[in-house]
Design a protein around this motif. Structure first.
Motif, PDB file in Angstrom:
ATOM      1  N   VAL A 149      52.405  43.630  38.823  1.00 36.13           N
ATOM      2  CA  VAL A 149      51.815  42.430  39.411  1.00 36.13           C
ATOM      3  C   VAL A 149      50.878  41.849  38.364  1.00 36.13           C
ATOM      4  N   GLU A 150      51.076  40.585  38.016  1.00 35.96           N
ATOM      5  CA  GLU A 150      50.271  39.934  36.991  1.00 35.96           C
ATOM      6  C   GLU A 150      49.618  38.683  37.551  1.00 35.96           C
ATOM      7  N   ILE A 151      48.484  38.296  36.950  1.00 35.40           N
ATOM      8  CA  ILE A 151      47.822  37.043  37.311  1.00 35.40           C
ATOM      9  C   ILE A 151      47.593  36.220  36.058  1.00 35.40           C
ATOM     10  N   HIS A 152      47.582  34.893  36.234  1.00 34.25           N
ATOM     11  CA  HIS A 152      47.293  33.983  35.123  1.00 34.25           C
ATOM     12  C   HIS A 152      45.843  33.533  35.259  1.00 34.25           C
ATOM     13  N   VAL A 153      45.019  33.928  34.282  1.00 29.34           N
ATOM     14  CA  VAL A 153      43.576  33.711  34.357  1.00 29.34           C
ATOM     15  C   VAL A 153      43.136  32.737  33.287  1.00 29.34           C
ATOM     16  N   GLU A 154      42.310  31.762  33.689  1.00 22.06           N
ATOM     17  CA  GLU A 154      41.685  30.840  32.750  1.00 22.06           C
ATOM     18  C   GLU A 154      40.184  31.069  32.796  1.00 22.06           C
ATOM     19  N   ALA A 201      37.199  37.942  36.007  1.00 20.41           N
ATOM     20  CA  ALA A 201      36.772  36.765  36.752  1.00 20.41           C
ATOM     21  C   ALA A 201      37.252  35.510  36.036  1.00 20.41           C
ATOM     22  N   GLY A 202      37.441  34.434  36.782  1.00 21.68           N
ATOM     23  CA  GLY A 202      37.903  33.183  36.209  1.00 21.68           C
ATOM     24  C   GLY A 202      38.812  32.467  37.187  1.00 21.68           C
ATOM     25  N   TYR A 203      39.365  31.348  36.744  1.00 19.64           N
ATOM     26  CA  TYR A 203      40.259  30.572  37.600  1.00 19.64           C
ATOM     27  C   TYR A 203      41.659  31.172  37.522  1.00 19.64           C
ATOM     28  N   VAL A 204      42.186  31.625  38.671  1.00 12.25           N
ATOM     29  CA  VAL A 204      43.515  32.227  38.743  1.00 12.25           C
ATOM     30  C   VAL A 204      44.470  31.190  39.329  1.00 12.25           C
ATOM     31  N   SER A 205      45.377  30.716  38.500  1.00 10.65           N
ATOM     32  CA  SER A 205      46.304  29.677  38.942  1.00 10.65           C
ATOM     33  C   SER A 205      47.547  30.254  39.603  1.00 10.65           C
ATOM     34  N   GLN A 206      48.032  31.413  39.111  1.00  6.76           N
ATOM     35  CA  GLN A 206      49.276  31.974  39.629  1.00  6.76           C
ATOM     36  C   GLN A 206      49.230  33.498  39.631  1.00  6.76           C
ATOM     37  N   MET A 207      50.076  34.071  40.448  1.00  4.20           N
ATOM     38  CA  MET A 207      50.358  35.504  40.435  1.00  4.20           C
ATOM     39  C   MET A 207      51.857  35.644  40.241  1.00  4.20           C
ATOM     40  N   ARG A 208      52.283  36.707  39.595  1.00  2.06           N
ATOM     41  CA  ARG A 208      53.725  36.912  39.505  1.00  2.06           C
ATOM     42  C   ARG A 208      54.075  38.379  39.774  1.00  2.06           C
ATOM     43  N   LEU A 209      55.143  38.541  40.516  1.00  3.69           N
ATOM     44  CA  LEU A 209      55.666  39.847  40.889  1.00  3.69           C
ATOM     45  C   LEU A 209      56.842  40.146  39.961  1.00  3.69           C
ATOM     46  N   VAL A 210      56.708  41.200  39.166  1.00  2.00           N
ATOM     47  CA  VAL A 210      57.747  41.555  38.206  1.00  2.00           C
ATOM     48  C   VAL A 210      58.608  42.668  38.796  1.00  2.00           C
ATOM     49  N   LEU A 211      59.908  42.411  38.873  1.00  2.00           N
ATOM     50  CA  LEU A 211      60.843  43.368  39.442  1.00  2.00           C
ATOM     51  C   LEU A 211      61.692  44.016  38.360  1.00  2.00           C
ATOM     52  N   GLY A 212      62.094  45.254  38.614  1.00  2.00           N
ATOM     53  CA  GLY A 212      62.999  45.951  37.710  1.00  2.00           C
ATOM     54  C   GLY A 212      64.446  45.734  38.105  1.00  2.00           C
ATOM     55  N   SER A 213      65.310  46.630  37.688  1.00  2.00           N
ATOM     56  CA  SER A 213      66.752  46.455  37.894  1.00  2.00           C
ATOM     57  C   SER A 213      67.297  47.251  39.073  1.00  2.00           C
ATOM     58  N   LEU A 237      53.917  32.885  41.902  1.00  2.10           N
ATOM     59  CA  LEU A 237      53.370  32.488  43.192  1.00  2.10           C
ATOM     60  C   LEU A 237      52.069  31.733  42.962  1.00  2.10           C
ATOM     61  N   GLN A 238      51.894  30.609  43.643  1.00  2.00           N
ATOM     62  CA  GLN A 238      50.713  29.775  43.449  1.00  2.00           C
ATOM     63  C   GLN A 238      49.486  30.388  44.128  1.00  2.00           C
ATOM     64  N   ILE A 239      48.386  30.496  43.375  1.00  2.00           N
ATOM     65  CA  ILE A 239      47.125  31.026  43.886  1.00  2.00           C
ATOM     66  C   ILE A 239      46.046  29.938  43.884  1.00  2.00           C
ATOM     67  N   ASN A 240      45.759  29.382  42.695  1.00  2.00           N
ATOM     68  CA  ASN A 240      44.806  28.266  42.533  1.00  2.00           C
ATOM     69  C   ASN A 240      43.466  28.554  43.199  1.00  2.00           C
ATOM     70  N   GLN A 241      42.817  29.605  42.713  1.00  2.00           N
ATOM     71  CA  GLN A 241      41.536  30.009  43.277  1.00  2.00           C
ATOM     72  C   GLN A 241      40.636  30.555  42.178  1.00  2.00           C
ATOM     73  N   GLU A 242      39.347  30.229  42.272  1.00  2.00           N
ATOM     74  CA  GLU A 242      38.353  30.759  41.350  1.00  2.00           C
ATOM     75  C   GLU A 242      37.960  32.161  41.792  1.00  2.00           C
ATOM     76  N   PHE A 243      38.137  33.136  40.900  1.00  2.00           N
ATOM     77  CA  PHE A 243      37.703  34.503  41.165  1.00  2.00           C
ATOM     78  C   PHE A 243      36.296  34.666  40.601  1.00  2.00           C
ATOM     79  N   VAL A 244      35.323  34.869  41.477  1.00  2.00           N
ATOM     80  CA  VAL A 244      33.925  35.015  41.075  1.00  2.00           C
ATOM     81  C   VAL A 244      33.619  36.479  40.844  1.00  2.00           C
ATOM     82  N   ALA A 245      32.906  36.781  39.756  1.00  2.00           N
ATOM     83  CA  ALA A 245      32.561  38.161  39.429  1.00  2.00           C
ATOM     84  C   ALA A 245      31.818  38.816  40.584  1.00  2.00           C
ATOM     85  N   VAL A 247      52.528  33.565  50.398  1.00  2.00           N
ATOM     86  CA  VAL A 247      51.283  34.181  49.968  1.00  2.00           C
ATOM     87  C   VAL A 247      50.177  33.795  50.940  1.00  2.00           C
ATOM     88  N   SER A 248      49.526  34.784  51.524  1.00  2.00           N
ATOM     89  CA  SER A 248      48.465  34.521  52.487  1.00  2.00           C
ATOM     90  C   SER A 248      47.141  35.015  51.929  1.00  2.00           C
TER      91      SER A 248
END
Length: 284
Positions: free
Chosen positions: A62-67, A114-126, A151-159, A191-192
């Motif tokens: 499971v990965e997140i895109h952090v700015e 911490a930072g702005y998380v725009s997306q999460m991604r679920l990585v699957l194997g074979s 998956l769209q998140i678009n949320q600020e993660f505060v420390a 995503v909830s």
């Protein structure tokens, strides 16, 4: 139709989402503003209904895109593209059809930058497959294997704050039959993470003269919005619908067709912020 393993309402509560509101911080709080701090992230996987014997997915990461505003490279960003693994992911092959009736699988409970998380991604194997009438067939997942399902998140993660996400896997829409009889997995996931999300629980009962386990499809539909959440009951009739935004809903409970039971409908289900709406026992 698959019958689920027995769970209790106590076990349903374990999967309740926790979402803590953001707090304001001053400009000279460097752990919040420059992205150097960490936030706690919890990710769970659950399943909307699917009419198969089993649907097995191979979760690898499971990965997140952090700015962030911090200078230099983000720790864990090996490719310099802002994507980082959340770490401590409980990898494995999971049967999605065991994650219904209110049951969920914990994928991660960890600290992330911490930072702005725009997306999460679920990585699957074979090692993905579907079981139909006792026969296992491979599920092809080219896009998810190569770069992960975004998956769209678009949320600020505060420390110092806590964030919880429930990935609701819609099996019926995710398993696609091809023209040559093979199967593709094109994941459709809700995503909830609403701070005001609630939960709806209940137990479906049947007449005493029916001596078999009855599995029912429970569908919750918003009366004034485009929101539909569904799950199957477990083998004792319990269900739980997670991540439900506050509002007025209609619930429809459809038992398996071969028993001749009536469909139950209630158009006045109220869901309140951060509360569990218990519908009690519902007799068909």
């Amino acid at each position: 139709m698959k019958y689920l393993k027995s769970v209790t309402l106590k076990s349903l509560m374990i999967a309740t989402l926790v979402s803590v509101g953001l707090i304001s911080c001053s400009e000279d709080d460097s752990s919040t503003n420059n992205g150097e701090g960490t936030a706690n992230l919890t990710v769970r996987l659950t399943d909307a209904p699917g009419d198969y014997d089993a649907v097995l997915v191979d979760v690898q990461d499971v990965e997140i895109h952090v700015e962030t505003e911090a200078e230099g490279e983000l720790e864990g960003d090996d490719d310099g593209d802002g994507w980082v693994s959340v770490g401590d992911v409980q990898t494995g092959v999971y049967d999605l059809l065991e994650l219904t009736g209110g049951v969920s699988q914990l994928l991660a409970d960890t600290e992330v930058p911490a930072g702005y998380v725009s997306q999460m991604r679920l990585v699957l194997g074979s090692e993905n497959s579907v079981v139909i009438n006792g026969e296992s067939k491979p599920l092809n997942t080219p896009s998810a294997q190569q770069s992960g399902l975004k998956l769209q998140i678009n949320q600020e993660f505060v420390a110092g704050e806590n964030y919880a996400f429930l990935l609701d896997f819609n099996v019926d829409e995710s398993v696609v039959t091809t023209g040559n009889g093979s199967y593709n997995l094109k994941p459709v996931i809700r995503v909830s993470a609403q701070a005001d999300a609630g939960m709806v629980v209940g137990k479906v009962t049947v007449p005493d003269d029916i001596e078999v386990n009855v599995q029912s499809l429970v569908v919750l539909t918003a009366n004034d919005a485009d929101i539909t959440i569904s799950a199957y009951t477990n083998d004792v009739g319990e269900f739980a619908l997670h991540g439900v935004p506050a509002g007025e809903y209609t619930i429809t409970i459809t038992p398996q067709a071969d028993l001749g039971l009536s469909v139950h409908t209630n158009t006045e289900v109220e869901v309140r912020p951060n509360e569990t709406t218990d519908l009690g026992e519902i007799e068909l």
